[in-house]
Design an enzyme around this catalytic site. Structure first.
Site, mmCIF file in Angstrom:
data_model
loop_
_atom_site.group_PDB
_atom_site.id
_atom_site.type_symbol
_atom_site.label_atom_id
_atom_site.label_comp_id
_atom_site.label_asym_id
_atom_site.label_seq_id
_atom_site.Cartn_x
_atom_site.Cartn_y
_atom_site.Cartn_z
ATOM 1 N N SER A 1 10.626 2.169 5.907
ATOM 2 C CA SER A 1 9.170 2.104 6.117
ATOM 3 C C SER A 1 8.654 3.503 6.507
ATOM 4 O O SER A 1 9.388 4.145 7.279
ATOM 5 C CB SER A 1 8.633 1.033 6.940
ATOM 6 O OG SER A 1 9.262 -0.222 6.356
ATOM 7 N N CYS B 1 0.700 -1.235 -0.139
ATOM 8 C CA CYS B 1 -0.103 -0.055 -0.141
ATOM 9 C C CYS B 1 0.927 1.456 0.071
ATOM 10 O O CYS B 1 0.327 2.351 -0.444
ATOM 11 C CB CYS B 1 -0.849 -0.013 1.227
ATOM 12 S SG CYS B 1 -0.059 -0.137 2.748
ATOM 13 N N ASN B 2 2.211 1.107 0.628
ATOM 14 C CA ASN B 2 2.952 2.470 0.348
ATOM 15 C C ASN B 2 3.963 2.415 -0.479
ATOM 16 O O ASN B 2 4.800 3.333 -0.580
ATOM 17 C CB ASN B 2 3.649 2.478 1.882
ATOM 18 C CG ASN B 2 2.574 2.829 2.933
ATOM 19 O OD1 ASN B 2 1.635 3.604 2.651
ATOM 20 N ND2 ASN B 2 2.649 2.283 4.210
ATOM 21 N N HIS C 1 19.948 -0.206 -0.494
ATOM 22 C CA HIS C 1 18.505 0.142 -0.465
ATOM 23 C C HIS C 1 17.620 -1.405 -0.142
ATOM 24 O O HIS C 1 16.693 -0.913 0.620
ATOM 25 C CB HIS C 1 17.842 0.656 -1.687
ATOM 26 C CG HIS C 1 16.528 0.911 -1.686
ATOM 27 N ND1 HIS C 1 15.757 2.088 -1.059
ATOM 28 C CD2 HIS C 1 15.578 0.160 -2.490
ATOM 29 C CE1 HIS C 1 14.459 2.021 -1.236
ATOM 30 N NE2 HIS C 1 14.353 0.795 -1.955
ATOM 31 N N GLU D 1 9.166 -1.335 11.163
ATOM 32 C CA GLU D 1 7.712 -2.348 11.036
ATOM 33 C C GLU D 1 8.179 -3.481 10.478
ATOM 34 O O GLU D 1 9.223 -3.780 9.557
ATOM 35 C CB GLU D 1 6.847 -1.578 10.192
ATOM 36 C CG GLU D 1 7.115 -1.063 8.829
ATOM 37 C CD GLU D 1 6.313 -2.114 7.885
ATOM 38 O OE1 GLU D 1 5.804 -3.118 8.386
ATOM 39 O OE2 GLU D 1 6.625 -2.047 6.680
ATOM 40 N N GLY E 1 -16.359 3.159 21.780
ATOM 41 C CA GLY E 1 -16.310 3.851 20.750
ATOM 42 C C GLY E 1 -16.101 2.944 19.553
ATOM 43 O O GLY E 1 -15.495 1.758 19.699
ATOM 44 N N ALA E 2 -16.458 3.310 18.148
ATOM 45 C CA ALA E 2 -16.316 2.339 16.986
ATOM 46 C C ALA E 2 -15.568 2.855 15.915
ATOM 47 O O ALA E 2 -15.770 2.551 14.626
ATOM 48 C CB ALA E 2 -17.497 1.867 16.371
#
Length: 442
Positions: A109, A50-51, A99, A114, A189-190
């Protein structure tokens, strides 16, 4: 064999560009096949998260290889090549290796250190192997990168300290309660933060999830994700009587958990402790509730203090990780340089052997009948001359192979002796070599 990576990530491209240049799993086989069809690409891996999207490639010629990757990305996504160049970065040779190691170690990241990226890198590599897109250099690079990523985490502990608010809440809960198995959490809370915290808790062994929200439908939707139970807001205190952990993060403009009500809850718990985390701003839980016997209460500022401390620890670990990466980089450099130079050395020896045999046979023919002893003397002389003439060039080439410009010296040697090296790009003309030399020096 030269290596490069062309990619884009959260720092170089907005999400609307990243999504156009992404590769869902079901497309990888076709994508790798298309990329490998470019004659200049010898091996490749596509990493798509996703990144980031990154294409790692082994190529016969650097500039042609990079252009082939840009062309592939443009044809695949429909995005103009010039626009792709604006959003992508490119690393070559040893910068590319460094890299790759940093990506595997979580140093590149969005969230420093992570762990998810290491698994994603492994999956990308295994897919490329399965679809026969890799070659020896790519295989060696990725196998070492995965080893480096594991070594960094083992030796530095870079992933041990929580650096997100939601995960810090979970880490604090583990510190206070120990093993979270068979523990029960009440989520008030949701919203997104509540969902993230619940997910971290479940991943760490929480067995029971209860969700309470003013909108009961939203409470049901969140609880369903974790096979939990939704309860109405009016039943909040009832379920606090059995919960081990309370995580509160609502958008209320005032506190939703009152100190007096918590006092009654603690009386019914009969001394059983409760761990509470208030992530909301404004705060959901009255400060006085945290002063009750058996109640441990953390608010958002407490969590930020923990996160800031942990981030400092991760940065210190990252410094240690960089040293490990440089150490492993040197090992790969030596291997790669040797692999690059060996075919040229072999070709040079073959060149010398061919000349020796031709001239030796000519000399023997002119000398006429010689004794076996004399023929051996002449042959030994020819061998000695060729070996001594080639000794210095071969020794120096092996020495320079360990430098950043090693591949350039190898190409110069191929040009000087007019060598044909199997599996390598046809030799450059002198003006091309000189141009590349100036580029490397700069």
């Amino acid at each position: 064999m030269l290596i490069t990576v062309v990619g884009l990530n959260h720092r170089t491209a907005p999400v609307e560009v990243r999504e156009k240049l992404s590769f869902p799993g079901y497309t990888l086989k076709d994508a790798l096949r298309r990329l490998k069809s470019y004659p200049v690409i010898e091996g490749c891996v596509i990493l798509s998260t996703c990144n980031r999207t990154e294409i790692y490639a082994a190529t016969l010629e650097m500039d042609e290889g990079i252009n082939a990757i840009w062309d592939f990305l443009s044809r695949w996504s429909g995005v103009n090549k010039s626009e792709i160049k604006n959003y992508t970065y490119c690393h070559t040779l040893y910068d590319m290796i460094r890299h790759t190691f940093r990506v595997a170690s979580g140093l590149d990241s969005m969230l420093l250190g992570e762990t998810q990226i290491l698994g994603q890198l492994k999956s990308a590599y295994m897919d490329a192997v399965e679809y026969e897109a890799t070659n020896r250099v790519i295989n060696t690079l990725f196998q070492l990168a995965l080893t480096v990523g594991k070594r960094v985490r083992t030796e530095t502990g870079i992933d041990r300290n929580a650096v997100s608010i939601s995960y810090a809440a979970v880490e604090l809960a583990k510190q206070h309660l120990g093993d979270l198995n068979k523990r029960q959490v009440l989520i008030i809370g949701a919203g997104k933060m509540s969902e993230l915290t619940a997910r971290h808790l479940v991943d760490n062994g929480i067995s029971g999830v209860i969700v309470s929200n003013r909108s009961f439908e939203r409470a049901e939707a969140l609880a369903a994700q974790f096979r939990g139970k939704a309860v109405r807001f009016s039943e909040l205190y009832k379920y606090m009587e059995s919960a081990d952990i309370v995580i509160s993060c609502t958008a209320a403009a005032h506190s939703v958990v009152k100190a007096e009500e918590m006092r009654l809850v603690m009386e019914k718990r009969k001394g059983k402790k409760i761990f509470m985390v208030d992530i909301a701003v404004p705060r959901d839980i009255e400060t006085e509730a945290g002063k009750l016997a058996g109640v441990t209460l953390y608010d958002i500022d407490d969590l930020k203090t923990v996160v800031d401390h942990n981030l400092t620890e991760r940065k210190n670990a990252a410094n240690k990780a960089e040293l490990i990466i440089e150490e492993e980089l040197e090992k790969f450099m030596k291997w790669h340089s040797t692999q690059f130079v060996i075919p040229t050395v072999a070709a040079l020896k073959n060149w010398g052997e061919e000349i020796k045999q031709k001239e030796l046979q000519r000399a023997l023919n002119r000398l006429g009948d010689l004794s076996e002893h004399d023929e051996k003397v002449v042959s030994s002389l020819a061998n000695s001359i060729v070996n001594q003439v080639l000794h210095v060039p071969i020794t120096q080439l092996k020495k320079y192979a360990l430098t950043v410009e090693g591949h350039l010296y190898t190409e110069i040697m191929q040009n000087l002796f007019d060598l044909e090296v199997p599996g390598q790009k046809p030799r450059k003309q002198p003006d091309q070599v000189e141009t590349e030399k100036h580029r490397m020096i700069k």
